[in-house]
Write an enzyme that holds these catalytic residues in place. Structure first.
Site, PDB file in Angstrom:
ATOM      1  N   PRO A 174     -15.712   4.475 -21.902  1.00  0.00           N
ATOM      2  CA  PRO A 174     -15.113   3.836 -22.539  1.00  0.00           C
ATOM      3  C   PRO A 174     -15.876   1.818 -22.890  1.00  0.00           C
ATOM      4  O   PRO A 174     -16.177   2.134 -24.205  1.00  0.00           O
ATOM      5  CB  PRO A 174     -13.801   3.369 -22.308  1.00  0.00           C
ATOM      6  CG  PRO A 174     -13.765   4.166 -21.456  1.00  0.00           C
ATOM      7  CD  PRO A 174     -14.533   4.120 -20.189  1.00  0.00           C
ATOM      8  N   VAL A 175     -16.860   1.588 -22.039  1.00  0.00           N
ATOM      9  CA  VAL A 175     -17.495   0.515 -22.509  1.00  0.00           C
ATOM     10  C   VAL A 175     -18.932   0.538 -22.006  1.00  0.00           C
ATOM     11  O   VAL A 175     -18.966   1.430 -20.972  1.00  0.00           O
ATOM     12  CB  VAL A 175     -16.592  -1.054 -22.398  1.00  0.00           C
ATOM     13  CG1 VAL A 175     -14.761  -1.097 -22.589  1.00  0.00           C
ATOM     14  CG2 VAL A 175     -16.224  -0.576 -20.954  1.00  0.00           C
ATOM     15  N   GLN A 188     -15.438   6.093  -6.179  1.00  0.00           N
ATOM     16  CA  GLN A 188     -15.254   4.629  -5.376  1.00  0.00           C
ATOM     17  C   GLN A 188     -13.246   4.567  -5.200  1.00  0.00           C
ATOM     18  O   GLN A 188     -13.048   3.500  -5.225  1.00  0.00           O
ATOM     19  CB  GLN A 188     -15.442   4.322  -6.575  1.00  0.00           C
ATOM     20  CG  GLN A 188     -16.999   3.539  -5.921  1.00  0.00           C
ATOM     21  CD  GLN A 188     -17.694   2.343  -7.414  1.00  0.00           C
ATOM     22  OE1 GLN A 188     -17.748   3.179  -8.636  1.00  0.00           O
ATOM     23  NE2 GLN A 188     -17.797   1.687  -7.255  1.00  0.00           N
ATOM     24  N   CYS A 228      -5.481   2.556  13.340  1.00  0.00           N
ATOM     25  CA  CYS A 228      -5.220   1.853  14.001  1.00  0.00           C
ATOM     26  C   CYS A 228      -5.480   0.299  13.338  1.00  0.00           C
ATOM     27  O   CYS A 228      -7.217   0.701  13.492  1.00  0.00           O
ATOM     28  CB  CYS A 228      -4.806   2.058  15.597  1.00  0.00           C
ATOM     29  SG  CYS A 228      -4.167   1.070  16.588  1.00  0.00           S
ATOM     30  N   HIS A 252     -14.946   4.033  -0.613  1.00  0.00           N
ATOM     31  CA  HIS A 252     -13.476   2.765  -0.185  1.00  0.00           C
ATOM     32  C   HIS A 252     -12.606   3.731   0.535  1.00  0.00           C
ATOM     33  O   HIS A 252     -11.670   2.985   0.450  1.00  0.00           O
ATOM     34  CB  HIS A 252     -13.780   2.048  -1.790  1.00  0.00           C
ATOM     35  CG  HIS A 252     -14.798   1.584  -2.941  1.00  0.00           C
ATOM     36  ND1 HIS A 252     -14.291   1.434  -3.228  1.00  0.00           N
ATOM     37  CD2 HIS A 252     -15.877   1.198  -2.329  1.00  0.00           C
ATOM     38  CE1 HIS A 252     -15.416   0.786  -4.140  1.00  0.00           C
ATOM     39  NE2 HIS A 252     -16.680   0.727  -2.734  1.00  0.00           N
ATOM     40  N   TYR A 300       0.583  -1.230   0.336  1.00  0.00           N
ATOM     41  CA  TYR A 300       0.061  -0.209   0.238  1.00  0.00           C
ATOM     42  C   TYR A 300       1.119   1.332   0.430  1.00  0.00           C
ATOM     43  O   TYR A 300       0.783   2.170  -0.880  1.00  0.00           O
ATOM     44  CB  TYR A 300      -0.979   0.025   1.489  1.00  0.00           C
ATOM     45  CG  TYR A 300      -2.519  -0.627   0.553  1.00  0.00           C
ATOM     46  CD1 TYR A 300      -3.477  -0.254  -0.293  1.00  0.00           C
ATOM     47  CD2 TYR A 300      -2.081  -2.263   1.587  1.00  0.00           C
ATOM     48  CE1 TYR A 300      -4.379  -0.751  -0.209  1.00  0.00           C
ATOM     49  CE2 TYR A 300      -3.828  -2.939   0.501  1.00  0.00           C
ATOM     50  CZ  TYR A 300      -4.766  -2.100  -0.011  1.00  0.00           C
ATOM     51  OH  TYR A 300      -6.532  -2.675  -0.260  1.00  0.00           O
ATOM     52  N   VAL A 307      -9.727   5.965  -3.800  1.00  0.00           N
ATOM     53  CA  VAL A 307      -8.913   5.632  -2.761  1.00  0.00           C
ATOM     54  C   VAL A 307      -7.956   6.725  -2.659  1.00  0.00           C
ATOM     55  O   VAL A 307      -6.732   7.331  -1.836  1.00  0.00           O
ATOM     56  CB  VAL A 307      -8.634   4.350  -2.690  1.00  0.00           C
ATOM     57  CG1 VAL A 307      -9.520   3.896  -1.609  1.00  0.00           C
ATOM     58  CG2 VAL A 307      -7.404   3.548  -3.347  1.00  0.00           C
TER      59      VAL A 307
END
Length: 254
Positions: A225-226, A104, A130, A122, A70, A106
């Protein structure tokens, strides 16, 4: 296919809207070079599966591995820049006071583009806490471009209970933050136009947000796009990259 007519239709809906919600997904940040969870990991992390690292169980088993990954992701976000889609979202907020941005994603690209307070469904890479007691934790002094040996980096310890600090994101198997989800649902139910940008419409419960707007009588304009499951409920479907189409939408709005 030329999208000029659809862009004009979308601009007309936006011009007449009083309460606007913009709902963004991974496709927006992908145009800034940030890989989505559906993309294969690359470089030092290519032997891992992203979903296998994004669980509480993975963190319990090997916190240094998960924290290192991360931090690598956070460093990648730090090197990325907001693209014209992020800038256009902020411009809509400026033109339509009261606009609510729900994302959505992060990362912090909406904030860096000028969005005041996007609702992060999200969580955020920039809000660690913590693992044991949930106490907010400060970010490390600076993200490492390449964590120790490319995989592992011991997480900081909580100043309140000395437990390990975890990324401030929602992992698989975890509930979305209650306050953020409630804020998003309330905004969707109250809007008269929802602009969805770069979201697949597949990840629940976030994918329910546009449907809440539809049930409340709002129009939906989709930029993707789709094709997605939102195609049938969208009043206008703008097919193409958000970084190209959103600036065109702003131009048509005048």
């Amino acid at each position: 296919m030329d999208q000029s007519s659809a862009v004009r239709d979308a601009a007309a809906l936006l011009a007449g809207a009083r309460r606007v919600v913009i709902f963004t997904g991974a496709g927006v940040s992908a145009e800034s070079g940030i890989p989505t969870f559906r993309d294969a990991l690359t470089g030092l992390w290519q032997r891992f599966d992203a979903q296998s690292l994004a669980t509480p169980e993975a963190f319990r088993a090997d916190p240094a591995l998960v924290w290192g990954w991360y931090e690598w992701r956070r460093s990648a976000v730090g090197r990325a820049r907001p693209n014209p889609a992020h800038v256009a979202v902020a411009a809509v907020e400026a033109l339509r006071p009261g606009t609510v941005v729900i994302t959505q994603n992060v990362d912090d690209l909406h904030e860096r583009a000028g969005s005041a307070a996007p609702v992060h469904l999200h969580g955020s890479l920039f809000a660690p806490r913590c693992f044991d007691c949930g106490h907010p934790a400060p970010l490390p002094a600076g993200p490492a471009d390449e964590p120790v040996d490319g995989r592992r980096l011991d997480p900081p310890r909580c100043t309140a209970c000395a437990g390990p600090v975890r990324p401030g994101v929602v992992w698989f198997g975890e509930a979305l933050p209650e306050a953020s989800l409630r804020h998003a649902a309330d905004a969707a139910a109250a809007c008269d136009l929802m602009l969805t940008v770069g979201t697949s419409g597949l990840v629940y419960p976030a994918a329910e947000i546009p449907h809440l707007a539809v049930r409340a009588g709002a129009a939906v304009v989709q930029v993707n796009p789709v094709p997605t499951p939102l195609d049938p409920v969208a009043e206008v479907n703008l097919r193409g990259p958000a970084a190209q189409l959103l600036p065109r939408l702003l131009d048509a709005l005048g």
